[in-house]
Design a protein around this motif. Sequence first.
Motif, PDB file in Angstrom:
ATOM      1  N   ALA A 106      -6.475   9.739  -8.599  1.00  0.00           N
ATOM      2  CA  ALA A 106      -5.677   8.614  -9.269  1.00  0.00           C
ATOM      3  C   ALA A 106      -6.942   7.157  -9.433  1.00  0.00           C
ATOM      4  O   ALA A 106      -7.451   7.105  -8.427  1.00  0.00           O
ATOM      5  CB  ALA A 106      -4.293   8.377  -9.105  1.00  0.00           C
ATOM      6  N   ASP A 107      -7.009   7.466 -10.762  1.00  0.00           N
ATOM      7  CA  ASP A 107      -8.787   6.455 -10.465  1.00  0.00           C
ATOM      8  C   ASP A 107      -7.795   5.201 -11.504  1.00  0.00           C
ATOM      9  O   ASP A 107      -6.912   4.954 -11.994  1.00  0.00           O
ATOM     10  CB  ASP A 107      -9.904   7.030 -11.915  1.00  0.00           C
ATOM     11  N   LEU A 108      -8.411   4.470 -10.189  1.00  0.00           N
ATOM     12  CA  LEU A 108      -8.358   3.052 -10.760  1.00  0.00           C
ATOM     13  C   LEU A 108      -9.011   1.546 -10.895  1.00  0.00           C
ATOM     14  O   LEU A 108      -9.643   1.998 -10.837  1.00  0.00           O
ATOM     15  CB  LEU A 108      -7.026   2.813  -9.191  1.00  0.00           C
ATOM     16  N   ALA A 109      -8.122   0.794 -12.261  1.00  0.00           N
ATOM     17  CA  ALA A 109      -9.449  -0.133 -12.449  1.00  0.00           C
ATOM     18  C   ALA A 109      -8.132  -1.244 -12.244  1.00  0.00           C
ATOM     19  O   ALA A 109      -7.523  -1.428 -12.723  1.00  0.00           O
ATOM     20  CB  ALA A 109      -9.907  -0.317 -13.617  1.00  0.00           C
ATOM     21  N   ARG A 110      -8.703  -2.391 -12.040  1.00  0.00           N
ATOM     22  CA  ARG A 110      -8.371  -4.185 -11.746  1.00  0.00           C
ATOM     23  C   ARG A 110      -8.275  -4.656 -13.998  1.00  0.00           C
ATOM     24  O   ARG A 110      -9.129  -4.572 -14.011  1.00  0.00           O
ATOM     25  CB  ARG A 110      -8.820  -5.173 -11.226  1.00  0.00           C
ATOM     26  N   ARG A 111      -7.690  -4.833 -14.121  1.00  0.00           N
ATOM     27  CA  ARG A 111      -7.287  -5.184 -15.091  1.00  0.00           C
ATOM     28  C   ARG A 111      -7.430  -6.721 -15.308  1.00  0.00           C
ATOM     29  O   ARG A 111      -7.334  -8.190 -14.421  1.00  0.00           O
ATOM     30  CB  ARG A 111      -6.100  -5.708 -15.908  1.00  0.00           C
ATOM     31  N   GLY A 112      -8.100  -7.328 -17.183  1.00  0.00           N
ATOM     32  CA  GLY A 112      -8.459  -9.203 -16.553  1.00  0.00           C
ATOM     33  C   GLY A 112      -7.188  -9.990 -15.825  1.00  0.00           C
ATOM     34  O   GLY A 112      -8.366 -11.121 -15.498  1.00  0.00           O
ATOM     35  N   ASP A 113      -6.498  -9.603 -16.221  1.00  0.00           N
ATOM     36  CA  ASP A 113      -5.359 -10.406 -15.413  1.00  0.00           C
ATOM     37  C   ASP A 113      -4.665 -10.506 -13.752  1.00  0.00           C
ATOM     38  O   ASP A 113      -4.264 -10.456 -13.148  1.00  0.00           O
ATOM     39  CB  ASP A 113      -4.155 -10.696 -15.823  1.00  0.00           C
ATOM     40  N   ARG A 114      -6.283  -9.271 -13.275  1.00  0.00           N
ATOM     41  CA  ARG A 114      -6.005  -8.907 -12.425  1.00  0.00           C
ATOM     42  C   ARG A 114      -4.881  -7.830 -11.226  1.00  0.00           C
ATOM     43  O   ARG A 114      -5.209  -7.632  -9.862  1.00  0.00           O
ATOM     44  CB  ARG A 114      -5.757 -10.365 -10.590  1.00  0.00           C
ATOM     45  N   GLU A 115      -3.866  -7.488 -12.651  1.00  0.00           N
ATOM     46  CA  GLU A 115      -3.486  -6.030 -12.239  1.00  0.00           C
ATOM     47  C   GLU A 115      -4.266  -4.957 -12.343  1.00  0.00           C
ATOM     48  O   GLU A 115      -5.194  -4.810 -13.349  1.00  0.00           O
ATOM     49  CB  GLU A 115      -2.278  -5.990 -12.842  1.00  0.00           C
ATOM     50  N   TRP A 116      -3.699  -4.492 -11.085  1.00  0.00           N
ATOM     51  CA  TRP A 116      -3.895  -2.926 -10.875  1.00  0.00           C
ATOM     52  C   TRP A 116      -3.883  -1.838 -11.448  1.00  0.00           C
ATOM     53  O   TRP A 116      -2.613  -1.485 -11.406  1.00  0.00           O
ATOM     54  CB  TRP A 116      -4.617  -1.871  -9.732  1.00  0.00           C
TER      55      TRP A 116
END
Length: 291
Positions: A241-251
Amino acid sequence: MLLVPKDVLRPRRPDEHFADEAAAARQAGIEVAVIDHDALTRGDSADEAVARVPGGADAVYRGWMLRASHYQAMAAALERRGVTLRTGPSRYRRAHELPGWYAAAAGHTPESVWTTGDGREDFAAACAGLGSGAAVLRDYTKSMKHYWDEAAYIPDIADVEAAWRVASRFRELRDDEFTGGFVLRRFEDFIGAEVRTWWAGGECRLVTAHPDTPGEQPPADLDVTVFAGLMRTVNLPFATADLARRGDREWRLVEIGDGQVSDRPRSTPAEELIAALHRDGRRSREDGATP
């Protein structure tokens, strides 16, 4: 048993890209066998492609991507040799193709719609289904993110003509590798590098950098338990599962993949991945016939 692609020039040896994992597996007491990946992707005899695999064991594949149909042919040929892949064909497809895992991940991943095939009319309907705003284009298995402006990013899907130009270029670049249909994903502004997490039996076994950014190690505050429920729901023996942090800091979940064909970043030693896999020696095959 660990199955890896053979070296084209030295067919009794593992492909160089997977040689360190093969060596680590042998060091851990795991039998290693080679398969002819090229023969499988050409549609040649699957029985010949796995002819060097000894019979009578459960197995995990670590190699280059295979279409779901090619994986199914490999699995069937291995079964005829008494070898059972831990990941059966239908679970491989579920992990490898976005429509297979999307429902379980809804709410944790960008909103997505897709077509069956590459027709323009269906593509326009998919655009309408997503509405308006920026989107990212891919097919069921892969994007062309390295051609971002011409074949991946759509500034506004309400402009169907412009969106179709991106789709046409994507289709051209993917050529014979195009799989399933077009997938439109609502654009989300991610910050920082992606993180690759490795799961076996619904449990996160390893957290690594993403292969595209091997020097960018996962941040210490990453909490993978947020994604544990959906990974148990999607019910895959071995997945990434590839994860990234959104601009609002939510993964956010970028995508799920079958762990057998997910690349390992070179910054993670092969021994770590093999150890994570070896912890689960239990068979995880599907009940009944595999479609």
